[in-house]
Design a protein around this motif. Structure first.
Motif: not given
Length: 328
Positions: A206-216, A224-235, A265-271
């Motif tokens: 998106r724009g100048k950035y690459y976004y890395y989405f992952g689940s932790t 009791n699942s603790t899955y969480t969607v997280v992100v970081g970005r890079s050029e 509980a445990g939302p994650g592994h997004n499409a």
């Protein structure tokens, strides 16, 4: 088999009433109340979105929808006779659907629980998103590529080249593919792009950035699942992927996109992110309904809000009801 989340005609605040949604209709999560872990989605030339998931209810089930809310099951990628068998007793996990050189190409992981050395990534092809898919076998295994627990692959094209991103809690890696996408490029070397706390990788530009989405967190422990969607970005596709404060995902830092609440509980592994006709971005993902975890990881849908070029679901939690995407 028609699976419909349904739209209610409850009147929401005036801000929810638009020319495309004059009644202020809403949808409810989950949009499919069946076990559909690790979803992947693609829009085909026929105007339908096609969704595939880990083989909990079929041999890699296929659903389709016009609007991301109302879905019908139309079949499966494989049958008992045609499903991949190169990992004995292995399940077909985390499919990733793509359209490459006129073919629908489905990457998949194949593993047994605990099979971190022998699991691996395979590929199958079809002429139609409805299948049938013809398996082309394993591309590699953990013990041949040197990455423990080689699962959760994602295909990405960048700069005229084709890549596969994959991995789990032993690191996230990227490697170049041949032009047909069916094999590793001769002589290609893997490159680590993220640390050891995520899986379910997805790259979005998106724009100048690459976004890395992952689940932790833990994916599969019911309520009791603790899955969480997280992100970081890079050029750069290869990183470094950073947080808002400049900390690196190689060092296991991240920004949160979505985590559980009192209902899910445990939302994650997004499409893949889907952009609707109003320009809004939407995220499909799996989660457990805490009151009925026995149903499995059901399919949910939420809008992404971008703030200063950072993505998150509103409130960082799954919605129970929301205004639907707009497709004209």
């Amino acid at each position: 088999m028609l699976i419909s989340a349904g739209c209610s005609k409850n009147k929401y605040p005036e801000s929810g009433v638009t020319p495309e949604n004059p009644q202020g209709e809403t949808y409810a999560n989950p949009v499919i109340n069946l076990s559909l872990p690790d979803p992947t989605v693609i829009k085909a030339d026929d105007g339908y979105f096609y969704l595939y998931a880990t083989e909990d209810i079929a041999y890699t089930p296929i659903f389709r929808s016009k609007n991301l809310v109302n879905w019908e099951q139309i079949g499966a990628c494989f049958t008992k006779e045609t499903r991949p068998s190169w990992e004995p007793n292995g399940g077909i996990w985390a499919p990733d659907i793509n359209y490459i050189n006129g073919k629908y190409v489905l990457y998949y992981s194949m593993s047994v629980w605990g099979g971190v050395q022998t699991c691996g990534i395979g590929v199958a092809v079809a002429d139609s998103p409805k299948g049938p898919f013809t398996d082309k076998g394993a591309m590699f295994r953990s013990n041949t590529i040197g990455v423990l627990n080689s699962i959760d692959q994602f295909y990405y094209e960048d700069g005229g080249k084709k890549y596969l991103i994959w991995g789990s809690f032993s690191g996230i890696y990227c490697i170049e593919l041949e032009d047909d996408g069916l094999a590793l490029k001769a002589g290609a070397e893997k490159v680590q792009i993220a640390g050891t706390v995520t899986e379910g990788s997805y790259i979005h530009k998106r724009g100048k950035y690459y976004y890395y989405f992952g689940s932790t967190g833990s994916c599969c422990e019911g309520a009791n699942s603790t899955y969480t969607v997280v992100v970081g970005r890079s050029e750069s596709l290869f990183g470094p992927y950073l947080t808002k404060s400049g900390q690196s995902m190689m060092d296991n830092y991240y920004e949160k996109v979505l985590y559980g609440n009192s209902v899910f509980a445990g939302p994650g592994h997004n499409a893949e992110i889907v952009t609707d006709d109003n320009g809004d971005d939407w995220l499909l993902y799996h989660a457990y309904v805490k009151s009925h975890p026995e149903t499995g990881r059901v399919l949910c849908l939420d809008k992404i809000v971008w703030t200063n070029d950072w993505p998150a679901v509103s409130g960082l939690m799954p919605s129970s009801t929301s205004f639907p995407p707009v497709f004209k």
